[in-house]
Motif scaffolding. Structure first.
Motif, short mmCIF file in Angstrom:
data_model
loop_
_atom_site.label_atom_id
_atom_site.label_comp_id
_atom_site.label_asym_id
_atom_site.label_seq_id
_atom_site.Cartn_x
_atom_site.Cartn_y
_atom_site.Cartn_z
N LEU A 66 0.80 -1.22 0.00
CA LEU A 66 0.00 0.00 0.00
C LEU A 66 0.84 1.27 0.00
N CYS A 67 2.11 1.16 0.41
CA CYS A 67 2.91 2.39 0.49
C CYS A 67 4.21 2.36 -0.31
N ILE A 68 4.60 1.21 -0.82
CA ILE A 68 5.85 1.15 -1.59
C ILE A 68 5.72 2.03 -2.84
N GLY A 69 6.76 2.74 -3.15
CA GLY A 69 6.76 3.59 -4.34
C GLY A 69 6.07 4.92 -4.16
N SER A 70 5.78 5.29 -2.93
CA SER A 70 5.05 6.54 -2.67
C SER A 70 5.95 7.72 -2.37
N GLU A 71 7.25 7.51 -2.30
CA GLU A 71 8.17 8.60 -1.97
C GLU A 71 8.01 9.71 -3.01
N GLN A 72 7.91 10.91 -2.55
CA GLN A 72 7.60 12.06 -3.39
C GLN A 72 8.54 12.25 -4.58
N ASN A 73 9.82 12.02 -4.40
CA ASN A 73 10.79 12.26 -5.47
C ASN A 73 10.95 11.09 -6.43
N LEU A 74 10.32 9.94 -6.13
CA LEU A 74 10.37 8.79 -7.04
C LEU A 74 9.44 9.06 -8.21
N LYS A 75 10.01 9.15 -9.40
CA LYS A 75 9.22 9.54 -10.57
C LYS A 75 8.92 8.40 -11.53
N ALA A 76 9.69 7.33 -11.49
CA ALA A 76 9.46 6.20 -12.39
C ALA A 76 10.02 4.93 -11.76
N LEU A 77 9.32 3.82 -12.04
CA LEU A 77 9.70 2.53 -11.47
C LEU A 77 9.65 1.49 -12.58
N ALA A 78 10.79 0.91 -12.91
CA ALA A 78 10.87 -0.16 -13.90
C ALA A 78 11.09 -1.47 -13.15
N ILE A 79 10.32 -2.48 -13.51
CA ILE A 79 10.42 -3.77 -12.83
C ILE A 79 10.78 -4.84 -13.86
N ILE A 80 11.88 -5.54 -13.61
CA ILE A 80 12.32 -6.62 -14.49
C ILE A 80 11.86 -7.94 -13.87
N ASN A 81 11.04 -8.68 -14.61
CA ASN A 81 10.55 -9.98 -14.17
C ASN A 81 11.23 -11.09 -14.96
N TYR A 82 11.46 -12.20 -14.27
CA TYR A 82 12.13 -13.33 -14.90
C TYR A 82 11.24 -14.58 -14.97
N ASN A 83 10.09 -14.54 -14.30
CA ASN A 83 9.21 -15.70 -14.32
C ASN A 83 7.76 -15.28 -14.08
N LYS A 84 6.86 -16.23 -14.24
CA LYS A 84 5.41 -15.95 -14.11
C LYS A 84 5.04 -15.48 -12.71
N ALA A 85 5.68 -16.02 -11.69
CA ALA A 85 5.35 -15.64 -10.31
C ALA A 85 5.66 -14.17 -10.06
N SER A 86 6.83 -13.70 -10.52
CA SER A 86 7.16 -12.29 -10.31
C SER A 86 6.30 -11.40 -11.19
N GLU A 87 5.92 -11.87 -12.38
CA GLU A 87 4.99 -11.11 -13.22
C GLU A 87 3.66 -10.92 -12.50
N GLN A 88 3.18 -11.98 -11.84
CA GLN A 88 1.92 -11.89 -11.12
C GLN A 88 2.02 -10.92 -9.95
N GLN A 89 3.14 -10.95 -9.23
CA GLN A 89 3.32 -10.02 -8.12
C GLN A 89 3.36 -8.58 -8.61
N THR A 90 3.94 -8.35 -9.76
CA THR A 90 3.96 -7.00 -10.34
C THR A 90 2.55 -6.57 -10.71
#
Length: 135
Positions: A66-90
């Motif tokens: 609920l709060c990850i990635g909410s820091e005011q100065n964070l402007k973009a988040l790229a997520i590299i997934n390697y499998n279906k489980a991490s894709e689902q979490q994203t």
């Protein structure tokens, strides 16, 4: 510069981009999010972007989602997934946070994802800097 933390490693790729690699089998809790946010605030004084390299398997406590990635100065988040489980979490992260309009993009680690992600993050920061200059 590389920084080892209680939850993994942060690689500062340049003046505005950090790569985060979480250790295997970690549960991301509110305390870890607080530690992470404090480290980012210490290193970056202005706008920055983060590359999350999901080499390892880990999970999120719901409260942390609920709060990850909410820091005011964070402007973009790229997520590299390697499998279906991490894709689902994203997808879960994006679903839970859809109302927050986080600037998140997924990349495949099996298709030059890291290079493409870094390129995209640089584009996002360049666009942001141009927009701020105009205002």
């Amino acid at each position: 510069m590389k920084l080892n933390t209680s939850f993994g490693q942060i690689n500062f790729l340049d003046a505005n981009i950090a790569e985060v690699i979480i250790n295997e089998n970690i549960e991301i809790t509110l305390e870890i999010v607080d530690e992470y946010d404090a480290l980012m605030a210490q290193h970056f004084s202005g706008s920055y972007a983060v590359l999350v390299n999901r080499i390892n398997s880990y999970r999120f406590a719901y409260e942390a989602l609920l709060c990850i990635g909410s820091e005011q100065n964070l402007k973009a988040l790229a997520i590299i997934n390697y499998n279906k489980a991490s894709e689902q979490q994203t997808r879960d992260l994006k679903s839970v946070r859809h109302m927050d309009n986080l600037n998140i993009k997924e990349f495949s680690g099996l298709e030059l994802g890291r290079e493409n992600a870094i390129h995209w993050l640089n584009e996002q920061l360049t666009y942001l800097n141009k927009s701020e200059t105009i205002e």
